[in-house]
Design an enzyme around this catalytic site. Structure first.
Site, PDB file in Angstrom:
ATOM      1  N   LYS A   1      55.024  43.929  46.989  1.00  0.00           N
ATOM      2  CA  LYS A   1      54.558  44.019  47.557  1.00  0.00           C
ATOM      3  C   LYS A   1      56.054  42.416  47.922  1.00  0.00           C
ATOM      4  CE  LYS A   1      55.276  43.226  51.841  1.00  0.00           C
ATOM      5  NZ  LYS A   1      56.235  42.853  51.165  1.00  0.00           N
TER       6      LYS A   1
ATOM      7  N   HIS B   1      58.453  48.089  43.625  1.00  0.00           N
ATOM      8  CA  HIS B   1      58.325  49.451  43.247  1.00  0.00           C
ATOM      9  C   HIS B   1      58.324  50.584  43.112  1.00  0.00           C
ATOM     10  CE1 HIS B   1      54.738  51.560  42.963  1.00  0.00           C
ATOM     11  NE2 HIS B   1      54.700  52.458  43.608  1.00  0.00           N
TER      12      HIS B   1
ATOM     13  N   CYS C   1      54.168  46.694  53.585  1.00  0.00           N
ATOM     14  CA  CYS C   1      54.775  47.600  52.512  1.00  0.00           C
ATOM     15  C   CYS C   1      55.735  47.306  51.513  1.00  0.00           C
ATOM     16  CB  CYS C   1      55.934  48.971  53.876  1.00  0.00           C
ATOM     17  SG  CYS C   1      55.290  49.180  55.217  1.00  0.00           S
ATOM     18  N   SER C   2      55.456  48.326  49.825  1.00  0.00           N
ATOM     19  CA  SER C   2      55.840  46.915  49.206  1.00  0.00           C
ATOM     20  C   SER C   2      57.710  47.667  49.556  1.00  0.00           C
ATOM     21  CB  SER C   2      55.331  47.493  47.798  1.00  0.00           C
ATOM     22  OG  SER C   2      54.916  49.624  47.466  1.00  0.00           O
TER      23      SER C   2
ATOM     24  N   CYS D   1      51.669  56.806  41.189  1.00  0.00           N
ATOM     25  CA  CYS D   1      52.326  55.262  41.228  1.00  0.00           C
ATOM     26  C   CYS D   1      51.890  54.693  39.581  1.00  0.00           C
ATOM     27  CB  CYS D   1      52.213  54.719  42.653  1.00  0.00           C
ATOM     28  SG  CYS D   1      52.964  55.200  43.871  1.00  0.00           S
TER      29      CYS D   1
END
Length: 388
Positions: free
Chosen positions: A331, A335, A211-212, A84
């Site tokens: 968020k 992502h 969670c993103s 990531c």
């Protein structure tokens, strides 16, 4: 200061049904070169951040950047990957190429196309950024990994669900002003705090709002050496670029401390000859709300176990001691793995040149960013300052 950002481009993040990996790359590559006022023929090297891991059937994607302009043909182009943190890995490679004197102008692109992949496969793809020998059977994919981190943090310091909900609410509130964000909606603290049909539990104590978002998107920046940058319309110097890699297995680390994150921040601040108090804003890697909470502690905003104080006292909100994720973070923004780190650099450059629109932090002069691969395995910190 050896390198500076002189131009950038950023696609919307979210579900982009009409786009492909190639079209996303081409769009931001053309946009960044135009914004910098640099001809494709003047680019010396290209770095593409693209995680992939099964999201796209088209692998070997570095040369897709050449589709943006015939003038890019025969340029050095390399795909970079570090989970990531892939986007920042590509940026730092560009900085290193300029510092080494191997390039004067570098085009950096980050991209990911995730939403075409079925949900269960998305989880499997992301879990590849963990240590499969020990962590491959964790339910709920990478959310499960961070669910375990959250449980471990709660066991040590007590239930911090209030703080996690406050972080989610803060980032969604900030994200309303981000034109690139996938979710531009102020969800409010009560919604983020309450488990419900619309906000179900995902893994461990983590709910959906912790969670993103799965996202498509791309971002690009143009880097030059400082003498070139000083003759350009805009120049945002990269005062420090620190990369720290830690052990992959969580079992080999104190997983609630994010020691690699702390070391990367320490090295970057030392290199820039600054303290955290000198910074005007930070973009940090809130893939899950627990990550932002622990990152407060790792960067030095709070002592271990006291990260909740930062969000409770409003220190990380716009107008607070150190605004964190004025963009809304992962968020709210989304992502798309390979694009995230490049996006962070572009967003910080916008802030420092007063071009961040409604998400502008007033009088911002120094910005820091932290981009993380895996569970604090690949740790990248950059510190930026506008010089023109």
């Amino acid at each position: 200061m050896t390198a500076a950002i002189v131009g950038w481009a950023h696609s919307p993040f979210g579900r982009q049904d009409g786009e492909t990996v190639e079209s996303l790359i081409v769009g931001v590559a053309r946009g960044a070169l135009a914004h910098a006022g640099i001809a494709a023929a003047d680019v010396d090297e290209i770095f593409l951040g693209h995680f992939n891991a099964g999201f796209s059937a088209q692998d070997f994607t570095a040369s897709l950047v050449l589709q943006a302009d015939p003038g890019l043909r025969f340029k050095r182009a390399t795909r970079v990957e570090n989970a990531c943190a892939t986007g920042s890995a590509a940026v730092h490679q560009g900085v290193r190429a300029i510092a080494a004197g191997a390039a004067r102008v570098v085009l950096v692109v980050g991209v990911e196309k995730m939403t075409d992949t079925p949900g269960p496969q998305i989880g499997q793809n992301l879990l590849r950024a963990s240590y499969l020998a020990e962590e491959g059977d964790i339910p709920a994919g990478f959310a499960g990994v961070f669910g375990r981190i959250t449980e471990a943090y709660f066991q040590r310091y007590g239930d911090q669900s209030d703080a996690l909900a406050a972080i989610a609410a803060k980032n969604h509130r900030h994200g309303v002003a981000d034109p690139f964000a996938q979710m531009r909606k102020d969800l409010g603290y009560e919604f983020c705090r309450t488990e419900s049909e619309k906000n179900p539990r995902v893994a461990g104590p983590l709910k959906r709002t912790d969670c993103s978002l799965v996202s498509d998107g791309a971002a690009a920046i143009v880097l030059t050496d400082m003498p070139t940058a000083l003759g350009m319309e805009r120049a945002v110097a990269i005062r420090a670029a620190s990369h720290v890699q830690d052990f992959l297995p969580m079992s080999r680390r104190d997983i609630v401390r994010f020691e690699g994150c702390g070391e990367a921040w320490s090295r970057a601040l030392t290199e820039a000859r600054l303290t955290l108090d000198d910074l005007d804003l930070v973009e940090t890697h809130d893939c899950f709300t627990i990550a932002e909470l622990i990152e407060y502690e790792a960067m030095g905003l709070a002592a271990p176990g006291r990260g909740a104080d930062v969000i409770r006292d409003g220190h990380s909100a716009i107008g607070g001691r150190l605004p964190v994720n004025p963009s809304g973070g992962l968020k709210s923004k989304g992502h798309p793995i390979g694009a995230t780190g490049v996006s962070m650099h572009a967003l910080c450059a916008m802030q420092l040149t007063g071009q961040a629109g409604d998400m502008q932090v007033k009088d911002a002069e120094l910005a820091g960013l932290f981009n993380m691969g895996g569970a604090a395995v690949a740790n990248y910190v950059s510190i930026l300052q506008a010089v023109r």
